[in-house]
Design a protein around this motif. Sequence first.
Motif, PDB file in Angstrom:
ATOM      1  N   SER A  39      10.189  -9.184  -3.389  1.00 29.65           N
ATOM      2  CA  SER A  39       9.436  -9.871  -4.375  1.00 29.65           C
ATOM      3  C   SER A  39       8.365  -9.374  -4.597  1.00 29.65           C
ATOM      4  N   ALA A  40       7.908  -8.639  -3.490  1.00 27.25           N
ATOM      5  CA  ALA A  40       6.690  -7.897  -3.440  1.00 27.25           C
ATOM      6  C   ALA A  40       6.678  -6.653  -3.735  1.00 27.25           C
ATOM      7  N   LEU A  41       7.548  -5.986  -3.665  1.00 32.89           N
ATOM      8  CA  LEU A  41       8.136  -4.336  -4.653  1.00 32.89           C
ATOM      9  C   LEU A  41       8.018  -4.523  -5.697  1.00 32.89           C
ATOM     10  N   TYR A  42       8.638  -5.568  -6.037  1.00 34.44           N
ATOM     11  CA  TYR A  42       9.097  -5.834  -7.949  1.00 34.44           C
ATOM     12  C   TYR A  42       7.889  -5.973  -8.283  1.00 34.44           C
ATOM     13  N   LEU A  43       6.575  -6.897  -8.163  1.00 33.82           N
ATOM     14  CA  LEU A  43       5.038  -7.021  -8.355  1.00 33.82           C
ATOM     15  C   LEU A  43       3.869  -5.905  -8.158  1.00 33.82           C
ATOM     16  N   ALA A  44       4.920  -5.067  -7.518  1.00 31.23           N
ATOM     17  CA  ALA A  44       4.266  -4.129  -7.116  1.00 31.23           C
ATOM     18  C   ALA A  44       4.926  -3.219  -8.009  1.00 31.23           C
ATOM     19  N   GLY A  45       5.850  -2.926  -9.325  1.00 32.38           N
ATOM     20  CA  GLY A  45       6.403  -1.908  -9.607  1.00 32.38           C
ATOM     21  C   GLY A  45       6.760  -0.977  -9.387  1.00 32.38           C
ATOM     22  N   GLY A  46       7.015  -1.100  -7.733  1.00 29.60           N
ATOM     23  CA  GLY A  46       8.082  -0.436  -6.870  1.00 29.60           C
ATOM     24  C   GLY A  46       7.567   0.998  -6.821  1.00 29.60           C
ATOM     25  N   PRO A  47       7.924   1.944  -5.979  1.00 27.42           N
ATOM     26  CA  PRO A  47       7.290   3.262  -5.731  1.00 27.42           C
ATOM     27  C   PRO A  47       6.959   3.180  -6.640  1.00 27.42           C
ATOM     28  N   SER A  48       6.276   4.824  -6.406  1.00 26.86           N
ATOM     29  CA  SER A  48       5.469   5.574  -8.236  1.00 26.86           C
ATOM     30  C   SER A  48       6.188   7.012  -8.140  1.00 26.86           C
ATOM     31  N   GLU A  49       5.954   7.618  -9.134  1.00 32.93           N
ATOM     32  CA  GLU A  49       6.467   8.592  -8.951  1.00 32.93           C
ATOM     33  C   GLU A  49       6.551   9.847  -7.434  1.00 32.93           C
ATOM     34  N   ASN A  50       5.347   9.439  -6.694  1.00 35.76           N
ATOM     35  CA  ASN A  50       5.464  10.042  -5.529  1.00 35.76           C
ATOM     36  C   ASN A  50       6.129   9.791  -3.948  1.00 35.76           C
ATOM     37  N   GLY A  51       6.436   7.727  -4.585  1.00 37.14           N
ATOM     38  CA  GLY A  51       7.301   7.115  -3.397  1.00 37.14           C
ATOM     39  C   GLY A  51       8.613   6.731  -2.985  1.00 37.14           C
ATOM     40  N   ILE A  61       0.749  -1.472   0.377  1.00 36.22           N
ATOM     41  CA  ILE A  61       0.482   0.051  -0.062  1.00 36.22           C
ATOM     42  C   ILE A  61       0.815   1.520   0.382  1.00 36.22           C
ATOM     43  N   GLY A  62       0.225   2.629   0.041  1.00 34.61           N
ATOM     44  CA  GLY A  62       0.993   3.498   0.212  1.00 34.61           C
ATOM     45  C   GLY A  62       1.352   4.028  -1.309  1.00 34.61           C
ATOM     46  N   ARG A 102       5.343 -12.911   5.716  1.00 34.45           N
ATOM     47  CA  ARG A 102       4.805 -13.948   6.146  1.00 34.45           C
ATOM     48  C   ARG A 102       3.581 -13.297   5.619  1.00 34.45           C
ATOM     49  N   ASP A 103       2.537 -14.311   5.687  1.00 32.26           N
ATOM     50  CA  ASP A 103       1.102 -14.229   5.285  1.00 32.26           C
ATOM     51  C   ASP A 103       0.418 -12.645   6.801  1.00 32.26           C
ATOM     52  N   GLY A 104      -0.389 -12.115   5.609  1.00 31.23           N
ATOM     53  CA  GLY A 104      -0.756 -11.043   6.447  1.00 31.23           C
ATOM     54  C   GLY A 104       0.225  -9.757   6.496  1.00 31.23           C
ATOM     55  N   ASP A 105       1.088  -9.960   5.987  1.00 32.79           N
ATOM     56  CA  ASP A 105       2.383  -8.914   6.292  1.00 32.79           C
ATOM     57  C   ASP A 105       1.678  -7.337   5.660  1.00 32.79           C
ATOM     58  N   ILE A 106       2.359  -6.532   5.769  1.00 29.82           N
ATOM     59  CA  ILE A 106       1.931  -4.714   5.260  1.00 29.82           C
ATOM     60  C   ILE A 106       2.817  -4.881   5.127  1.00 29.82           C
ATOM     61  N   ILE A 107       3.472  -4.038   3.491  1.00 27.28           N
ATOM     62  CA  ILE A 107       4.502  -3.401   3.089  1.00 27.28           C
ATOM     63  C   ILE A 107       3.656  -1.778   2.854  1.00 27.28           C
ATOM     64  N   ILE A 108       3.781  -0.851   3.386  1.00 24.77           N
ATOM     65  CA  ILE A 108       3.838   0.639   2.872  1.00 24.77           C
ATOM     66  C   ILE A 108       4.824   1.062   2.658  1.00 24.77           C
ATOM     67  N   ILE A 109       4.376   1.832   1.771  1.00 24.53           N
ATOM     68  CA  ILE A 109       5.717   2.825   0.752  1.00 24.53           C
ATOM     69  C   ILE A 109       5.598   4.685   1.127  1.00 24.53           C
ATOM     70  N   GLU A 110       5.965   4.847   1.843  1.00 20.23           N
ATOM     71  CA  GLU A 110       6.017   6.577   2.751  1.00 20.23           C
ATOM     72  C   GLU A 110       6.140   7.604   1.581  1.00 20.23           C
ATOM     73  N   PRO A 111       5.599   8.565   1.070  1.00 22.23           N
ATOM     74  CA  PRO A 111       5.849  10.082   0.361  1.00 22.23           C
ATOM     75  C   PRO A 111       6.865   9.968   0.023  1.00 22.23           C
ATOM     76  N   TYR A 112       7.934  10.381  -0.990  1.00 28.12           N
ATOM     77  CA  TYR A 112       9.697  10.882  -0.558  1.00 28.12           C
ATOM     78  C   TYR A 112       9.362  11.966   0.029  1.00 28.12           C
ATOM     79  N   ARG A 113      10.575  12.434   0.714  1.00 24.06           N
ATOM     80  CA  ARG A 113      10.625  14.034   1.895  1.00 24.06           C
ATOM     81  C   ARG A 113      11.477  14.872   0.893  1.00 24.06           C
ATOM     82  N   GLN A 114      12.341  14.325   0.597  1.00 23.40           N
ATOM     83  CA  GLN A 114      13.600  14.974  -0.323  1.00 23.40           C
ATOM     84  C   GLN A 114      14.338  14.603  -1.382  1.00 23.40           C
ATOM     85  N   ARG A 115      14.088  15.195  -2.011  1.00 25.95           N
ATOM     86  CA  ARG A 115      14.673  15.134  -3.509  1.00 25.95           C
ATOM     87  C   ARG A 115      15.046  15.868  -4.240  1.00 25.95           C
ATOM     88  N   ILE A 116      15.936  15.155  -4.884  1.00 25.92           N
ATOM     89  CA  ILE A 116      17.891  16.866  -4.908  1.00 25.92           C
ATOM     90  C   ILE A 116      17.588  16.115  -6.755  1.00 25.92           C
TER      91      ILE A 116
END
Length: 800
Positions: free
Chosen positions: A253-265, A234-235, A300-314
């Motif tokens: 593995s899960a991040l790869y399936l989800a396409g990794g962070p989006s442009e704001n991730g 999520i996120g 493990r079953d039921g794990d949640i992966i949260i991708i936070e919005p980025y805070r700093q980009r240069i």
Amino acid sequence: MRIKFSFLFLFFLCFFLSKNVVSQDIDPATVDVGALSDDQIQRIITEMDSRGIPEQEAMALAKARGMSDDQILQLQQRIQEYKLAGGGSAQIGDLPEPKVFAEGEVSKKEVIESTVVEEKRLFGYSFFNTDKLTFEPNATAPIPSSYIIGLRDVLIIDVWGNSQMNYQLTVDQNGNVSIPEIGQVMIGGMTFEDAEIKIKSKLNRIYADLSSDNPKTFASVSIAQIRAVSVNVIGEASSPGTYIVPGTASVFSALYLAGGPSENGSFRDIKLIRDEQVIQNIDIYEYLIKGKAKNNVTLRDGDIIIIEPYRQRIIIEGQFKRTGLFETKKGETVTDVVEYAGGFNENAYTHRLELYRKNGRDQEFIDVLEDNYSKIELANGDSIVAGKVLNRFQNIVAITGAVYRPGNYEITEGLTLSKLIENADGLREDAFLERGVITRLAKDFTLTSISFDVADVVNGVIDFDIQKDDNISISSIHDLREFRTVEIYGEVKEPGPFNYKEGMTLSDIVYESGGFLESASEAYIEVARRLGKEEEATLTDKVAQVYQKQISRDLKLLGNDGDFELQPFDKIFIRQLPGFAKQSVVTLSGEIAYSGQYALTTHKDRVSDLIARCGGFSANAYPKGAMLTRQIEKDTKNVMLKNELISRSTDVKSTSLDFEVVGISLDEIMKNPGGKDDVFLLDGDEIFVPRKSQVVKVTGEVLNPISSTYTKGRKLKKYVSGAGGFAVQAKKNKVYVVYPNGTASDTKSFLGIRKYPKMEPGAEVIVPTRAPRNAATVGAWVGILTSVATLGLTISNIVK
């Protein structure tokens, strides 16, 4: 609700397809889930997907219709097994469609195609969006000892030795496996290593020999089938959702399936939540930059992966190995981002960076010096630019000209001009010793010139200190004078210019040019020489001195004119012998006694002389039709002049023929040898004596071009009539006849009466085409009529 019950009807209908029974009254409790085929499982999944009904809701409806919990559990397991084998997708809850990743066979779903340019420039973005790299777990790899045992894992226990037994056990919902003769063993939540130890200890109850010092019975524990686990991403993910993956899958593995962070991730702050606790913070840069994968833990079953919005980009631009968008953490400095960028490239100016910062109101510029890289902390929106090194050198000097090793040299402490010449391996023998030049760049970038005596520098009389960017030039004596040559023309094998050499003689230049031709006159040779300096100092009409010389044809060193010493820029002319002439050959063919090539014996050989030498005509010869062709000498100037004259006239066309026809009347020549018609022959002439022809050819603008039998006294118009008469476009007043000897005769006109050429055997009548007439336009006719009317009016006024 109608949709749900309609789906349930189709759901149970699939169950009974194998029995060919279609009935809505079948009791769901009697369904044998284990007997369902893969095709029926696929149809169930397809129905759920197409109607948008989550799996949990479908299972609740099935339970309401009478299916037991064991049947529902077994059905869910069949669906998961089918998906793990690559057979489809399932939905859990109201989340988006989950992606299945199992057995190393499922390819990653493509991320959104309309990725903006900024995303592609984001460091790490392509890491999760490339087909060249995956994080698919290897289903055939050994199960790691840290693997956590969970629901639906299938274990195999092999016992061999004095006792032999095989157990295949499935972990139930309570985390137990039931071992015959031993009972329930609680292993759920344990690592595979701990579970194996516990199971073996329980087996000791019935296989006492298993743990003895000298065992005769042995046991091993393995996992035959790992369970599928469900994780939520999520996120700020490119494709957030629920993903069903094997129990050995990792966070990547899960991040790869989800396409990794989006442009704001964020790539630097990804959280793994288990049992409502953050158990791991994942920083993908740790893996991308340093190759550290310690945070890539097993899911493990039921794990949640949260991708936070980025805070700093240069933004990193300029002379770095990597450029683009980079994410930073609070407290990171310029030194850190230089490491993220892979360091500077070979063209980078590393002593200073340009930092552009947005402060919320406008922008400010910060000079970042090399000593402060580790002190300047970065802020969101910063841009760092590395410039290029200057295209200049700090310690280079160049020497050119008459030294053995010209080129660039390093300036060392105390370097002088004499030392630099020594470093260049000294002066060449042809060095001009009177003067050299140092070209120096002043502080204001103006060029200054310093002259020096080369001989004095080499002999230690004087010396100069060398400065950065100095360019020292020492010329060769040959560079300071005109390039000296002599030229030879005329009857030698290779005429042209030759390099002048001191002491060069007249015989030498003849020798270098390949020697005399057979046509050369060694008794009449001219040498043209420039005037001397004293003579050129006064204005006279004289432009050169000419010497006439005679040398031996064999070029022997006899001390005669052959030893005449040449000077630079002399021009030598070798004349041709006055009586020299190339052998001339003419060709005679056709109806003669002896055809072939004949050599001319004098410059005055005529056509009649050649006919007399060839043995005369054959019985079928037609001398009146004999043709003489002569080669055309292709003189470049004459050809250019001819083309220029032709280009000025639109009525004349150029020809590329290399011969011309000389009009002769051989019968008249033979009647009066040596007369005006008996022309002199030239080299390359060809005479052809034809057989007497019986026809006359008519071509051009006639209705039926044809060859007709020649009849003595028959007029030209009769032959044209035999060819069907003149065509519409025939130009009758320009009809002409070409005779067998190559001459032609045209039509004469007087007071509208045409006199056509006379006819002879073998002649060709040519009727040319009349040029098309341009029809007068309406405007032209109006102009004509207006002019006529004006003229009439004028005449009328005059008469009055």
